[in-house]
Write an enzyme that holds these catalytic residues in place. Structure first.
Site, PDB file in Angstrom:
ATOM      1  N   ARG A  55       0.837  -1.208   0.000  1.00 57.41           N
ATOM      2  CA  ARG A  55       0.000   0.000   0.000  1.00 57.41           C
ATOM      3  C   ARG A  55       0.869   1.254   0.000  1.00 57.41           C
ATOM      4  O   ARG A  55       0.532   2.249  -0.650  1.00 57.41           O
ATOM      5  CB  ARG A  55      -0.947  -0.008   1.196  1.00 57.41           C
ATOM      6  CG  ARG A  55      -1.968   1.128   1.149  1.00 57.41           C
ATOM      7  CD  ARG A  55      -3.030   1.008   2.227  1.00 57.41           C
ATOM      8  NE  ARG A  55      -2.468   1.178   3.569  1.00 57.41           N
ATOM      9  CZ  ARG A  55      -3.196   1.158   4.685  1.00 57.41           C
ATOM     10  NH1 ARG A  55      -4.505   0.953   4.627  1.00 57.41           N
ATOM     11  NH2 ARG A  55      -2.629   1.322   5.858  1.00 57.41           N
TER      12      ARG A  55
ATOM     13  N   LYS B 283      -2.592   7.089   1.216  1.00 55.22           N
ATOM     14  CA  LYS B 283      -2.229   7.331   2.619  1.00 55.22           C
ATOM     15  C   LYS B 283      -1.136   8.400   2.638  1.00 55.22           C
ATOM     16  O   LYS B 283       0.045   8.122   2.900  1.00 55.22           O
ATOM     17  CB  LYS B 283      -1.781   6.041   3.299  1.00 55.22           C
ATOM     18  CG  LYS B 283      -1.879   6.109   4.826  1.00 55.22           C
ATOM     19  CD  LYS B 283      -1.707   4.743   5.444  1.00 55.22           C
ATOM     20  CE  LYS B 283      -1.724   4.781   6.961  1.00 55.22           C
ATOM     21  NZ  LYS B 283      -3.044   5.131   7.514  1.00 55.22           N
TER      22      LYS B 283
ATOM     23  N   GLU C 299     -15.277   6.876   6.743  1.00 57.98           N
ATOM     24  CA  GLU C 299     -14.334   6.277   7.681  1.00 57.98           C
ATOM     25  C   GLU C 299     -14.066   7.227   8.836  1.00 57.98           C
ATOM     26  O   GLU C 299     -14.498   8.383   8.812  1.00 57.98           O
ATOM     27  CB  GLU C 299     -13.020   5.958   6.959  1.00 57.98           C
ATOM     28  CG  GLU C 299     -12.382   7.191   6.324  1.00 57.98           C
ATOM     29  CD  GLU C 299     -11.246   6.855   5.377  1.00 57.98           C
ATOM     30  OE1 GLU C 299     -10.758   5.717   5.405  1.00 57.98           O
ATOM     31  OE2 GLU C 299     -10.844   7.758   4.607  1.00 57.98           O
TER      32      GLU C 299
END
Length: 330
Positions: A79, A176, A209
């Protein structure tokens, strides 16, 4: 008022004098800029003109070490590489080299349980927005203490509310990135409201989220549901939990495991609601906007899923031992 002009020796002395409570949890840091590992928290620094500092121009991951084993390392590194590629940020080394440094730095820290804070920055080189001013990308890894939540939280659950912070745009939500201002504001509002977490809601009314965690639920038909990944980060712990949840389908505890657009109505009507994240594992939500969820206690799915996840951290296929490495830094 006089202003001191400090010599290098005076600066070093002052840095070593500075201390605050959080530093006690900083155990070791690797820096490509320094070319090695630092153990004194006062010296764990990055250049002030690194784009990471003044533009949030970088990507990061948080990995957990449990009983001397790194959980989901490959998933986190994949990721990280994906996030870097999406902002055209070249990794300063290969994934394999990064992996070896992570294990060595964790080994140097000497702990069995930790959270690894891994950052890839655009690097130093100037204060403009021009990424080409940076001389080279950098890697910073900080090994920090891990203190799990109290068992009371897992038994009695947490309070959650609706966030007033606009969710990130879909393209940004899937990266991210170190530009985490919306996430910071979400955490601030939960602290200000004296609740544990807030959850984003997109313009269509679908749940997104938390500031650093995912929300999932079990509906009245015993389906374990997570929000569609359209406007949220693909949580590594959430995805692994949903893989493990297939065992609960086989046991008849769950009917299915699905991805679906979720609304606040779904939360209010759910049998169980859970927050899932690297440092949380599987944490039951027992109150949303003041309304009780389910029985107001940890439900059977949350209990079993937590058990499966923690067993997976100890002896599953997704752990990497720290203290059996023979490779060292070049």
């Amino acid at each position: 008022m006089s202003v001191s002009i400090l010599s290098p020796s005076e600066i070093q002395a002052k840095l070593l004098e500075k201390s605050y409570a959080a530093q006690k949890t900083y155990l070791a840091m690797y820096s490509t800029w320094l070319g090695g590992i630092v153990k004194d928290p006062s010296l764990m620094m990055v250049p002030v003109d690194d784009h990471l500092v003044h533009r949030g121009d970088g990507v990061f991951e948080a990995l957990k070490v449990v009983n001397g084993q790194v959980f989901l390392m490959q998933e986190h590194l994949e990721r990280l590489a994906s996030s870097a590629a999406q902002i055209h940020l070249q990794l300063p080394m290969s994934i394999e080299e990064m992996r070896n440094i992570i294990l060595k730095t964790t080994e140097v820290s000497g702990v069995q349980n930790a959270v690894l804070r891994l950052y890839i920055s655009r690097g130093p080189g100037g204060f403009t927005t021009n990424p080409y001013d940076s001389i080279a990308s950098q890697m910073y890894l900080v090994v920090t203490s891990y203190t799990p939540l109290s068992e009371e939280k897992y038994l009695n659950g947490v309070k959650v509310g609706r966030s007033q912070v606009p969710p990130k745009e879909p393209w940004l939500a899937k990266i991210k990135t170190c530009n985490y201002l919306p996430n910071v504001l979400m955490k601030k509002e939960s602290v200000d409201r004296k609740i544990d977490f807030t959850i984003g809601v997109d313009p269509q009314g679908f749940m997104t989220e938390g500031s650093t965690e995912n929300i999932v639920l079990v509906d009245k038909n015993k389906n374990l549901l997570r929000p569609k990944l359209r406007q949220i980060l693909k949580g590594t712990t959430m995805m692994r939990s949903f893989e493990l949840a297939q065992a609960l389908v086989a046991e008849g505890i769950l009917d299915s495991v699905q991805e679906k657009d979720l609304t606040e109505k779904d939360i209010f009507e759910a049998q169980e609601v859970m927050m899932i994240g690297t440092t949380l594992d599987v944490l039951p939500v027992t109150e949303y906007e003041g309304a009780k969820i389910g029985t107001g206690k940890q439900g059977p799915v949350a209990q079993r899923l937590l058990q499966l996840l923690r067993e997976d951290m100890k002896q599953g296929s997704k752990v990497t031992p720290v203290y059996q490495t023979e490779k060292v830094l070049a």
